[in-house]
Design an enzyme around this catalytic site. Structure first.
Site, mmCIF file in Angstrom:
data_model
loop_
_atom_site.group_PDB
_atom_site.id
_atom_site.type_symbol
_atom_site.label_atom_id
_atom_site.label_comp_id
_atom_site.label_asym_id
_atom_site.label_seq_id
_atom_site.Cartn_x
_atom_site.Cartn_y
_atom_site.Cartn_z
ATOM 1 N N GLY A 1 0.835 -1.181 -0.077
ATOM 2 C CA GLY A 1 -0.043 0.080 0.112
ATOM 3 C C GLY A 1 0.900 1.408 0.044
ATOM 4 O O GLY A 1 1.928 1.261 -0.191
ATOM 5 N N HIS B 1 4.754 2.272 -7.724
ATOM 6 C CA HIS B 1 3.727 1.240 -7.752
ATOM 7 C C HIS B 1 3.068 1.390 -9.295
ATOM 8 O O HIS B 1 2.826 0.601 -9.768
ATOM 9 C CB HIS B 1 2.885 1.393 -6.834
#
Ligand code: PAF
Length: 286
Positions: A30, A36
């Site tokens: 996360g 990402h």
């Protein structure tokens, strides 16, 4: 897009995917950032079904590390994944992945996991390889995407997959940097303004090291010494390690020939950052 929180539902989702469809997988903890997103975008382009996992894995944090404060905002991350056209976010709870009576761990032994990050963070890679083995078993990805910022992790994961005959291809993408060179990391969100500025010292020192190599310096000890001098001028920085290693072995080189990896870990205030740069002597030398 589906948000799935339990293992059985995740498995059922995977079982229902038509034979021959390519499953792409981006494992994360996360705190999603542009690094990402580069993995997610590549995965999206390559796959029929793209799964992103979000799980802050307690097993890869040491007792003095930032597990409790690790940046978490599931709502924000899910929204980002939706925007990137991800098919499934798999966000299991801690109890789901590690119930109270959990005792099974997967470990790559030897030099690769005991040097550098392995030395500074005992048990870290054992935590990484355990959670990834579990996730690979649940998601059954054809391709799994990792970023080169965690360079040593990539080598460890490749070894894990190879030696346990896990059936997923590891795709590695380059480091994504801010305009001033700071490598994207979820931990950058901890910084105040001064620390954020100080954090650029990692990239600056890597760039200098590359320049010195291009300038003809072959002695890793001298380059490391000069990098140390530079970093130590930054009052908020505290060096954990700097090393010049073979890019496949992570073994320290005696002389810079061919391609090497310059890799470092530095604390800026309380935040520990890692970064690296590959330098090819043939490229720099002619
Ligand atoms: O690189 C990370 O974010 C983590 O180590 C990973 C691969 C998601 C395993 O928890």
């Amino acid at each position: 897009m589906e948000l799935i929180k339990d293992i059985d539902r995740m498995r059922t989702y995977i079982e229902r995917i038509e034979e021959g469809k390519i499953i792409g997988f981006v494992p994360t903890m996360g705190g999603l950032h542009k690094g990402h997103l580069s993995l997610i975008r590549k995965g999206r382009g390559d796959s029929d079904v793209l799964v992103v996992s979000i799980f802050v894995n307690p097993a890869q944090f040491g007792p003095e590390e930032d597990f409790e404060s690790y940046p978490q905002d599931l709502e924000r991350d899910v929204k980002l994944c939706k925007q990137e056209d991800v098919d499934v976010v798999f966000a299991p709870s801690r109890e789901e992945m590690y119930p109270d009576d959990y005792f099974t761990f997967v470990e790559v032994e030897g030099y690769l996991t005991s040097t550098l990050e392995g030395d500074s963070r005992p048990g870290h890679f054992r935590g990484v390889t355990t959670i990834l083995t579990k996730l690979f078993n649940i998601v059954s990805p054809d391709r799994s995407y990792f970023g080169e910022k965690d360079y040593q992790q990539v080598l460890v994961v490749k070894k894990l997959v190879n030696e346990l005959n896990l059936d997923t291809q590891i795709i590695v993408l380059p480091i994504v940097r801010e305009n001033d060179g700071l490598a994207l990391s979820s931990r950058n969100s901890y910084f105040d303004e001064k620390e954020r500025e100080a954090a650029t010292i990692l990239y600056k020192s890597l760039k200098k090291a590359k320049e010195w190599t291009i300038g003809g310096e072959k002695d890793p000890a001298r380059i490391i010494h000069k990098m140390k001098e530079l970093i130590e001028k930054e009052p908020l920085a505290e060096i954990d390690y700097i090393a010049i290693v073979g890019p496949n072995s992570m073994e320290k080189v005696q002389s810079i020939e061919g391609e090497v990896l310059i890799i470092l870990a530095v604390k800026i205030g309380k935040v520990r950052l890692i970064d690296n740069m590959r330098v090819k002597r043939s490229m720099c030398q002619s």
